[in-house]
Design a protein around this motif. Structure first.
Motif, PDB file in Angstrom:
ATOM      1  N   TYR A 157       0.928  -0.819  -0.317  1.00 42.21           N
ATOM      2  CA  TYR A 157      -0.369   0.152   0.496  1.00 42.21           C
ATOM      3  C   TYR A 157       0.859   1.239  -0.210  1.00 42.21           C
ATOM      4  CZ  TYR A 157      -3.720  -3.126   1.155  1.00 42.21           C
ATOM      5  OH  TYR A 157      -4.321  -4.358   1.639  1.00 42.21           O
ATOM      6  N   ALA A 158       0.146   2.099  -0.832  1.00 35.65           N
ATOM      7  CA  ALA A 158       1.078   3.679  -0.531  1.00 35.65           C
ATOM      8  C   ALA A 158       0.165   4.248   0.871  1.00 35.65           C
ATOM      9  CB  ALA A 158       0.587   4.858  -1.869  1.00 35.65           C
ATOM     10  N   GLY A 159       1.479   5.111   1.404  1.00 38.41           N
ATOM     11  CA  GLY A 159       1.001   4.790   2.988  1.00 38.41           C
ATOM     12  C   GLY A 159       0.107   6.136   3.041  1.00 38.41           C
ATOM     13  N   SER A 160      -0.062   6.418   2.390  1.00 38.64           N
ATOM     14  CA  SER A 160      -1.504   7.874   2.391  1.00 38.64           C
ATOM     15  C   SER A 160      -2.350   7.273   2.348  1.00 38.64           C
ATOM     16  CB  SER A 160      -1.699   9.173   0.913  1.00 38.64           C
ATOM     17  OG  SER A 160      -1.213   7.876   0.155  1.00 38.64           O
ATOM     18  N   VAL A 161      -2.745   5.657   1.800  1.00 35.02           N
ATOM     19  CA  VAL A 161      -4.237   5.063   1.697  1.00 35.02           C
ATOM     20  C   VAL A 161      -4.130   4.014   2.726  1.00 35.02           C
ATOM     21  CG1 VAL A 161      -4.023   5.213  -1.062  1.00 35.02           C
ATOM     22  CG2 VAL A 161      -3.518   3.291   0.280  1.00 35.02           C
ATOM     23  N   LYS A 162      -2.894   3.562   3.237  1.00 29.00           N
ATOM     24  CA  LYS A 162      -2.525   2.117   4.324  1.00 29.00           C
ATOM     25  C   LYS A 162      -3.776   2.452   5.250  1.00 29.00           C
ATOM     26  CE  LYS A 162       1.260  -1.033   5.539  1.00 29.00           C
ATOM     27  NZ  LYS A 162       2.845  -0.562   5.878  1.00 29.00           N
ATOM     28  N   GLY A 163      -4.264   1.439   6.061  1.00 34.19           N
ATOM     29  CA  GLY A 163      -4.965   2.047   7.031  1.00 34.19           C
ATOM     30  C   GLY A 163      -6.351   1.577   6.551  1.00 34.19           C
ATOM     31  N   ARG A 164      -6.734   2.087   5.364  1.00 37.78           N
ATOM     32  CA  ARG A 164      -8.103   2.434   4.938  1.00 37.78           C
ATOM     33  C   ARG A 164      -8.381   2.183   3.973  1.00 37.78           C
ATOM     34  NH1 ARG A 164      -8.745   7.973   2.932  1.00 37.78           N
ATOM     35  NH2 ARG A 164      -6.203   7.710   2.409  1.00 37.78           N
ATOM     36  N   PHE A 165      -7.138   1.370   2.988  1.00 36.18           N
ATOM     37  CA  PHE A 165      -7.989   0.929   1.761  1.00 36.18           C
ATOM     38  C   PHE A 165      -7.977  -0.615   1.844  1.00 36.18           C
ATOM     39  CE2 PHE A 165      -7.179   4.795  -1.475  1.00 36.18           C
ATOM     40  CZ  PHE A 165      -8.893   5.625  -0.804  1.00 36.18           C
ATOM     41  N   THR A 166      -7.579  -1.518   1.423  1.00 33.73           N
ATOM     42  CA  THR A 166      -7.536  -2.896   1.142  1.00 33.73           C
ATOM     43  C   THR A 166      -7.357  -3.533   0.077  1.00 33.73           C
ATOM     44  OG1 THR A 166      -9.253  -3.167   3.117  1.00 33.73           O
ATOM     45  CG2 THR A 166      -7.993  -5.307   2.324  1.00 33.73           C
ATOM     46  N   ILE A 167      -7.283  -4.080  -0.879  1.00 30.74           N
ATOM     47  CA  ILE A 167      -6.803  -4.667  -1.910  1.00 30.74           C
ATOM     48  C   ILE A 167      -7.328  -5.878  -2.226  1.00 30.74           C
ATOM     49  CG2 ILE A 167      -4.282  -4.762  -2.082  1.00 30.74           C
ATOM     50  CD1 ILE A 167      -4.502  -4.471  -5.039  1.00 30.74           C
ATOM     51  N   SER A 168      -7.831  -6.544  -2.502  1.00 27.53           N
ATOM     52  CA  SER A 168      -7.764  -8.159  -2.359  1.00 27.53           C
ATOM     53  C   SER A 168      -8.428  -8.844  -3.676  1.00 27.53           C
ATOM     54  CB  SER A 168      -9.128  -8.464  -1.353  1.00 27.53           C
ATOM     55  OG  SER A 168     -10.780  -8.289  -2.070  1.00 27.53           O
ATOM     56  N   ARG A 169      -8.383 -10.264  -4.350  1.00 25.74           N
ATOM     57  CA  ARG A 169      -8.171 -10.701  -5.177  1.00 25.74           C
ATOM     58  C   ARG A 169      -9.355 -11.863  -4.797  1.00 25.74           C
ATOM     59  NH1 ARG A 169      -3.276 -11.789  -8.391  1.00 25.74           N
ATOM     60  NH2 ARG A 169      -4.230 -12.700  -9.942  1.00 25.74           N
ATOM     61  N   ASP A 170      -9.685 -12.436  -6.059  1.00 22.98           N
ATOM     62  CA  ASP A 170     -11.005 -13.705  -6.543  1.00 22.98           C
ATOM     63  C   ASP A 170     -10.478 -14.319  -7.046  1.00 22.98           C
ATOM     64  OD1 ASP A 170     -13.177 -15.174  -6.412  1.00 22.98           O
ATOM     65  OD2 ASP A 170     -14.633 -14.187  -5.755  1.00 22.98           O
ATOM     66  N   THR A 171      -9.743 -15.362  -7.203  1.00 26.42           N
ATOM     67  CA  THR A 171      -9.086 -16.687  -8.464  1.00 26.42           C
ATOM     68  C   THR A 171     -10.705 -16.798  -9.504  1.00 26.42           C
ATOM     69  OG1 THR A 171      -6.856 -16.279  -7.438  1.00 26.42           O
ATOM     70  CG2 THR A 171      -7.734 -18.015  -9.613  1.00 26.42           C
ATOM     71  N   ALA A 172     -11.794 -16.694  -8.636  1.00 25.70           N
ATOM     72  CA  ALA A 172     -12.717 -17.513  -9.104  1.00 25.70           C
ATOM     73  C   ALA A 172     -13.675 -16.781 -10.399  1.00 25.70           C
ATOM     74  CB  ALA A 172     -13.065 -18.471  -8.536  1.00 25.70           C
ATOM     75  N   LEU A 173     -13.216 -15.568  -9.771  1.00 20.84           N
ATOM     76  CA  LEU A 173     -13.870 -14.519 -10.516  1.00 20.84           C
ATOM     77  C   LEU A 173     -13.359 -13.563 -11.084  1.00 20.84           C
ATOM     78  CD1 LEU A 173     -16.822 -12.982  -8.135  1.00 20.84           C
ATOM     79  CD2 LEU A 173     -17.288 -14.607  -9.852  1.00 20.84           C
ATOM     80  N   ASN A 174     -11.882 -14.059 -11.737  1.00 20.52           N
ATOM     81  CA  ASN A 174     -10.721 -13.395 -12.752  1.00 20.52           C
ATOM     82  C   ASN A 174     -11.304 -11.622 -11.837  1.00 20.52           C
ATOM     83  OD1 ASN A 174     -10.501 -15.286 -13.537  1.00 20.52           O
ATOM     84  ND2 ASN A 174     -10.449 -14.679 -15.416  1.00 20.52           N
TER      85      ASN A 174
END
Length: 122
Positions: free
Chosen positions: A59-76
């Motif tokens: 994460y960029a420091g400006s968004v850490k703790g507020r934004f979350t990235i995730s992925r779902d391989t089944a849904l691409n």
């Protein structure tokens, strides 16, 4: 790989949004994914990235703790959950993919989506 981002919109400060980026093809699991953003008159900047397996996120420091990235391989699909939004988060958000790089250097990513606009009002 082709990328289609969606989920942007207008939200008040303190609100939340979830961005989605759908990748075409059956090789989604072989790509690391990233989110970048570009505000008017500014350079495109790194927001977050996730490894091919989803085990590592950055994460960029400006968004850490507020934004979350995730992925779902089944849904691409790769997601970016945006919480506690601030007016300075206003930008066009782009998803990107690369087969061999995960991190914050935008020039390393080979594939880009078309962007989705997030506007945060004060």
């Amino acid at each position: 790989v082709q990328l289609q981002a969606s989920g942007g919109g207008l939200v008040q400060a303190g609100g939340s949004l979830r961005l989605s980026c759908v990748a075409s093809g059956r090789t989604f699991r072989t790509y690391a994914m990233g989110w970048f953003r570009q505000a008017p008159g500014k350079e495109r900047e790194f927001v977050a990235a996730v490894s091919r397996t989803g085990d590592y996120a950055y994460y960029a420091g400006s968004v850490k703790g507020r934004f979350t990235i995730s992925r779902d391989t089944a849904l691409n699909t790769v997601y970016l959950q945006l919480n506690s939004l601030k007016p300075e988060d206003t930008a066009v958000y782009y998803c990107a993919a690369d087969a061999s790089y995960v991190g914050g250097r935008k020039d390393e990513y080979d594939y880009w989506g078309q962007g989705t606009l997030v506007t945060v009002s004060s």
